[in-house]
Scaffold this active site. Structure first.
Site, PDB file in Angstrom:
ATOM      1  NE  ARG A 120       0.438   3.888   4.326  1.00 38.87           N
ATOM      2  CZ  ARG A 120       0.205   2.665   3.871  1.00 38.87           C
ATOM      3  NH1 ARG A 120      -0.389   2.498   2.714  1.00 38.87           N
ATOM      4  NH2 ARG A 120       0.546   1.601   4.577  1.00 38.87           N
ATOM      5  CE  LYS A 185      -5.566   9.801  -1.178  1.00 44.66           C
ATOM      6  NZ  LYS A 185      -4.208   9.221  -1.225  1.00 44.66           N
ATOM      7  NE  ARG A 320      -5.010  -6.390  -4.914  1.00 47.59           N
ATOM      8  CZ  ARG A 320      -3.858  -6.993  -4.704  1.00 47.59           C
ATOM      9  NH1 ARG A 320      -2.884  -6.342  -4.088  1.00 47.59           N
ATOM     10  NH2 ARG A 320      -3.658  -8.228  -5.114  1.00 47.59           N
TER      11      ARG A 320
END
Length: 322
Positions: A120, A185, A320
């Site tokens: 992204r 992730k 975040r």
């Protein structure tokens, strides 16, 4: 000596001496050493030990279109178009975007390594050979691009469900396109659109899954990461993981096509890592602070700011946890 054939010889995890590899492929030991150095530089988890030869840190399976098809239920297999497996490509999504006109619905492109994998907001996706999964699927829609809001979130639900079927523990989703194991992730999603704005259109759905991240690759990533090797016992076959992803995608994309993201919003919220969290967002107006309040029926992030709820679109926001 083809690079793929050399890696296939090493994929069983046992040691091979330089002399054995040279004899097998009819080349000099210097040629073998040069190719192995190139693979190590690209991130292949290769070990070399005196008396034990060259070996991978753990056995890793090469991708195989026939093995993937064999692992799919018959009804699902019949729905997918071409399943192309490349050794090296710039990006699986770029390939499908370039060749979209030549493919029908649900064409699949995979690669053992990418030279220009994308995340992204233009970030590079680390793509060492053989270690992870780089997968893109072309999905056609009769409706226009405006009806595809929330597609990356719906795909996130499919990816999480597929990886859990392969042995991963309960996974979370971080808006708009990350699949998390703990705080790391594990997978990322990038959706790119083509065709007519008012329809018909198509989406190229890019998915990257960390199967095994060597230490050298982890060091180049600027955020917490996870891989299947650390959370699954035993480590699932890469072809099995691809088949699970395709099977879940087929079901979720059918539901999305019929109902839009609204039909999948509850499934997303069950995994929403940002729900109820103190968040800091950056958008065109600067920093925004608030408490995550889920997503709306179109997949926009909801942020509670005092007595009001603000909505943010994934195309313009970085998030975040505070």
């Amino acid at each position: 000596m083809q690079t793929r054939d050399l890696v296939a010889a090493l994929a069983d995890g046992r040691g091979w001496s330089g002399s054995e590899l040279a004899r097998r492929f009819g080349v000099t030991r210097a040629a073998v050493w040069k190719r192995l150095d190139e693979l190590r530089e690209a991130g292949l988890p290769l070990q070399a030990a005196a008396g034990r030869g060259y070996r991978l840190e753990l056995p890793l399976e090469l991708l195989d279109a026939q093995a993937i098809c064999a692992a799919l239920p018959d009804a699902v297999r019949a729905r997918f178009g071409d399943i192309a497996v490349h050794w090296d490509i710039d990006s699986t999504s770029s390939e499908l975007l370039r060749t979209a006109a030549a493919h029908g619905d649900l064409a699949v492109c995979l690669a053992e390594q990418q030279s220009a994998g994308r995340g992204r907001r233009g970030r590079q996706w680390q793509s060492p050979p053989l270690c992870n999964l780089y997968l893109s699927v072309l999905k056609r829609f009769a409706r226009g691009m405006g009806s595809l809001a929330g597609l990356s979130l719906a795909v996130g639900v499919a990816v999480a469900q597929a990886l859990e079927r392969c042995g991963a523990p309960a996974l979370a989703l971080k808006w708009p396109n990350d699949v998390l194991a703990g705080d790391g992730k594990l997978a990322g999603i990038l959706v790119e659109l083509g065709g007519e704005f008012l329809g018909p259109c198509h989406a190229v759905i890019g998915i990257g899954v960390n199967v095994y991240l060597p230490a050298s690759v982890r060091a180049a990533i600027d955020q917490p990461v996870a891989d299947l090797a650390a959370i699954c016992a035993p480590l699932p076959s890469r072809n099995r993981v691809v088949a699970a992803l395709l099977a879940e995608l087929a079901e979720v994309l059918d539901r999305f096509d019929a109902e839009g993201f609204a039909g999948l919003s509850a499934a997303f919220l069950q995994r929403d890592r940002l729900l109820g969290q103190a968040l800091t967002l950056t958008d065109a107006n600067g920093l925004q602070h608030g408490i995550g309040a889920g997503v709306d029926a179109r997949g926009a992030l909801l942020l509670r700011q005092g007595d009001t709820i603000a909505r943010f679109d994934s195309a313009e926001v970085t998030v975040r946890r505070a």
